[in-house]
Design a protein around this motif. Structure first.
Motif, short mmCIF file in Angstrom:
data_model
loop_
_atom_site.label_atom_id
_atom_site.label_comp_id
_atom_site.label_asym_id
_atom_site.label_seq_id
_atom_site.Cartn_x
_atom_site.Cartn_y
_atom_site.Cartn_z
N SER A 130 -13.95 -8.67 -14.86
CA SER A 130 -13.74 -9.55 -16.01
C SER A 130 -12.26 -9.86 -16.22
CB SER A 130 -14.32 -8.91 -17.27
OG SER A 130 -13.74 -7.63 -17.50
N TRP A 131 -11.47 -9.78 -15.19
CA TRP A 131 -10.07 -10.14 -15.27
C TRP A 131 -9.59 -10.53 -13.88
CZ3 TRP A 131 -11.81 -5.12 -15.75
CH2 TRP A 131 -11.42 -4.23 -14.76
N THR A 132 -8.30 -10.83 -13.75
CA THR A 132 -7.70 -11.24 -12.49
C THR A 132 -6.58 -10.28 -12.13
OG1 THR A 132 -8.21 -13.56 -12.95
CG2 THR A 132 -6.54 -13.12 -11.27
N ASN A 133 -6.57 -9.83 -10.90
CA ASN A 133 -5.53 -8.93 -10.41
C ASN A 133 -4.46 -9.72 -9.69
OD1 ASN A 133 -6.63 -6.47 -11.30
ND2 ASN A 133 -8.02 -6.40 -9.54
N VAL A 134 -3.22 -9.52 -10.09
CA VAL A 134 -2.06 -10.10 -9.41
C VAL A 134 -1.34 -8.95 -8.70
CG1 VAL A 134 0.09 -11.38 -9.64
CG2 VAL A 134 -1.85 -11.90 -11.15
N THR A 135 -1.27 -9.04 -7.37
CA THR A 135 -0.68 -7.97 -6.55
C THR A 135 0.69 -8.42 -6.06
OG1 THR A 135 -2.87 -7.27 -5.81
CG2 THR A 135 -0.98 -6.50 -4.54
N ILE A 136 1.70 -7.61 -6.35
CA ILE A 136 3.07 -7.86 -5.88
C ILE A 136 3.29 -7.00 -4.64
CG2 ILE A 136 5.51 -7.86 -6.48
CD1 ILE A 136 4.71 -7.85 -9.41
N ARG A 137 3.58 -7.64 -3.52
CA ARG A 137 3.76 -6.94 -2.24
C ARG A 137 5.23 -7.01 -1.86
NH1 ARG A 137 1.03 -5.44 2.50
NH2 ARG A 137 2.06 -6.03 4.46
N TYR A 138 5.81 -5.86 -1.46
CA TYR A 138 7.24 -5.79 -1.18
C TYR A 138 7.49 -4.70 -0.14
CZ TYR A 138 6.57 -2.21 -4.72
OH TYR A 138 6.09 -1.14 -5.44
N LEU A 139 8.66 -4.73 0.47
CA LEU A 139 9.06 -3.80 1.53
C LEU A 139 10.15 -2.88 0.99
CD1 LEU A 139 8.51 -3.23 4.59
CD2 LEU A 139 10.51 -4.66 5.09
N VAL A 140 9.91 -1.56 1.07
CA VAL A 140 10.87 -0.58 0.55
C VAL A 140 10.99 0.57 1.54
CG1 VAL A 140 10.52 -1.11 -1.89
CG2 VAL A 140 9.05 0.57 -0.76
N HIS A 141 12.01 1.39 1.35
CA HIS A 141 12.18 2.58 2.18
C HIS A 141 11.07 3.57 1.90
CE1 HIS A 141 14.08 6.08 4.09
NE2 HIS A 141 14.89 5.23 4.69
N ALA A 142 10.60 4.26 2.95
CA ALA A 142 9.46 5.18 2.80
C ALA A 142 9.76 6.32 1.85
CB ALA A 142 9.06 5.73 4.17
N ARG A 143 11.02 6.70 1.71
CA ARG A 143 11.37 7.81 0.84
C ARG A 143 11.68 7.36 -0.59
NH1 ARG A 143 12.19 12.17 4.19
NH2 ARG A 143 12.65 11.68 6.37
N GLN A 144 11.58 6.06 -0.87
CA GLN A 144 11.92 5.55 -2.20
C GLN A 144 10.79 4.71 -2.80
OE1 GLN A 144 15.59 3.41 -1.62
NE2 GLN A 144 16.77 5.27 -1.29
N ARG A 145 9.58 4.95 -2.38
CA ARG A 145 8.46 4.14 -2.86
C ARG A 145 8.25 4.34 -4.36
NH1 ARG A 145 3.41 4.86 1.10
NH2 ARG A 145 2.57 3.37 -0.39
N ARG A 146 8.23 5.56 -4.81
CA ARG A 146 7.97 5.79 -6.23
C ARG A 146 9.10 5.25 -7.10
NH1 ARG A 146 6.32 11.48 -9.27
NH2 ARG A 146 5.08 10.48 -10.89
N LYS A 147 10.33 5.36 -6.64
CA LYS A 147 11.46 4.87 -7.42
C LYS A 147 11.35 3.38 -7.67
CE LYS A 147 16.32 3.73 -6.72
NZ LYS A 147 17.46 3.84 -5.79
N TRP A 148 11.14 2.59 -6.60
CA TRP A 148 11.10 1.14 -6.76
C TRP A 148 9.84 0.68 -7.48
CZ3 TRP A 148 15.39 -1.28 -6.53
CH2 TRP A 148 16.41 -0.86 -5.67
N LYS A 149 8.73 1.35 -7.27
CA LYS A 149 7.51 0.98 -8.00
C LYS A 149 7.68 1.23 -9.48
CE LYS A 149 3.41 1.33 -6.30
NZ LYS A 149 2.11 1.80 -5.76
N SER A 150 8.32 2.34 -9.84
CA SER A 150 8.55 2.63 -11.25
C SER A 150 9.48 1.61 -11.89
CB SER A 150 9.13 4.05 -11.39
OG SER A 150 9.41 4.34 -12.74
#
Length: 383
Positions: free
Chosen positions: A317-337
């Motif tokens: 009942s809604w629409t998902n908008v997915t943002i796709r990006y390239l980051v360093h494997a050791r900094q995934r949580r940092k950039w997502k936050s």
């Protein structure tokens, strides 16, 4: 059931080792060919000249048993004395083998230097030296090539069954050393283990564990948990190795932003793309070009986006908008936050009110009339 299988496996291994050690002991202190021929001649003479024996008394049986035990002990003693020259040669051969193996390791380390496969090559050379030296030692003990081959085959079969897991682990270490599935410092997932490689030994690998949503009770993100995990190297042969940082230390990540169906979808896409580009656009350009080069060398698809991208998918009942990006494997949580924080702050601005509507839990109540047909009741649908 598992405990019974473990005990049965341990008993089988112990039996095989006992058989191997017994054969080796008989090979070292067994009677010589001359002694065997002499015993055979004595037995034949006794068989031709023997007369019907009378029944022995208990005292005579005891004396015969004692004499037989004494003869057996003297035979073992004589066999050990006869084997002393061979044992001296064997010990000298093993000592020389140890010196040659140690010298070859030092020489290879100096010649190969910091080559990535230097340890594996040195280990293989040492194994070959020890196999040659052990073969010479066993041939000296046996005195006969056929006996040597039979004894070595029996001992090798027993050890291969009893030491199956260590042999597979050592093979996995050799394979990893030459193929380079992972090195110290890589972020890997081997089977159920996920973390940064801390140490690689001949038989095992130790990693600093990282948390993941798939592991209950751990940190639910790719950050260290503070625990060390050790697993045998045979996992390389039987499992799947995922390396996140070996050739290309960047990975694709996604952030899901749900919006209501009543929102201005095109406006939401433009806004989210702008926010992601402002935050990650500059840092993505260099890794994207490097990624494209690697794909081109592997003859794969080379169209790699150098900026974040947005995609749309439909939910219940809604629409998902997915943002796709390239980051360093050791900094995934940092950039997502950081990206999630910026998106939430921006969506709460008054300028977007009415155009981007957040998703709230919905409940729909439908009333039926007397005839069983749906009846429109004001307020029957709540958001």
């Amino acid at each position: 059931m598992q405990q019974a299988r473990f005990r049965l496996r341990a008993f089988r291994k112990a039996s095989l080792i006992a058989v191997a050690l017994t054969s080796l002991l008989l090979l070292v202190v067994g009677p010589t060919e001359e002694a065997l021929a002499q015993d055979a001649g004595v037995t034949a003479t006794e068989d031709t000249s023997v007369e019907p024996k009378r029944q022995l008394q208990p005292e005579e049986v005891a004396r015969e048993a004692g004499a037989e035990a004494q003869r057996t002990a003297l035979g073992l003693r004589q066999g050990l004395l006869n084997a002393l020259p061979k044992l001296t040669v064997v010990l000298g051969t093993l000592l020389l083998t140890w010196l040659v193996a140690r010298g070859s390791r030092a020489l290879l380390h100096r010649v190969l230097g910091r080559w990535a496969r230097a340890d594996a090559s040195t280990a293989l050379v040492s194994i070959c030296v020890w196999l040659l030296g052990t073969g010479i030692a066993v041939s000296v003990l046996a005195g006969d090539l056929r006996a040597m081959l039979g004894s070595v085959g029996l001992v090798g079969l027993a050890l291969s069954w009893a030491l199956q897991t260590p042999i597979e682990s050592f093979t996995g270490w050799l394979l990893n050393s030459f193929q380079g599935y992972y090195r110290v410092g890589d972020r890997v997932q081997v089977g159920d283990v996920f973390g940064d490689v801390y140490a690689i030994d001949f038989l095992s690998t130790t990693v600093w564990e990282l948390g993941s949503p798939e592991r209950p009770g751990a940190v639910h993100a790719e950050q260290p948990t503070g625990r060390l995990i050790t697993f045998p190297n045979n996992e390389v042969l039987t499992g799947t190795v995922v390396n996140l940082t070996r050739d290309f230390p960047y990975v694709w990540d996604e952030l899901l932003v749900p919006v209501a169906n009543e929102s201005d979808l095109r406006y939401a896409l433009e806004l989210l793309l702008r926010l992601a580009t402002e935050l990650l656009g500059e840092d993505m350009a260099g890794p994207a070009r490097q990624y494209e080069t690697l794909l081109r060398e592997a003859r794969l698809e080379t169209s790699v986006a150098d900026k974040p991208e947005v995609y749309v998918s439909l939910a219940d009942s809604w629409t998902n908008v997915t943002i796709r990006y390239l980051v360093h494997a050791r900094q995934r949580r940092k950039w997502k936050s950081l990206l999630a924080e910026r998106v939430m702050v921006e969506l709460n601005q008054p300028a977007h009110a009415g155009r981007i509507i957040p998703v709230l839990p919905r409940q729909q109540v439908q009333f039926l009339g007397v005839d069983g047909r749906p009846t429109d009741v004001p307020g029957s649908r709540r958001e």
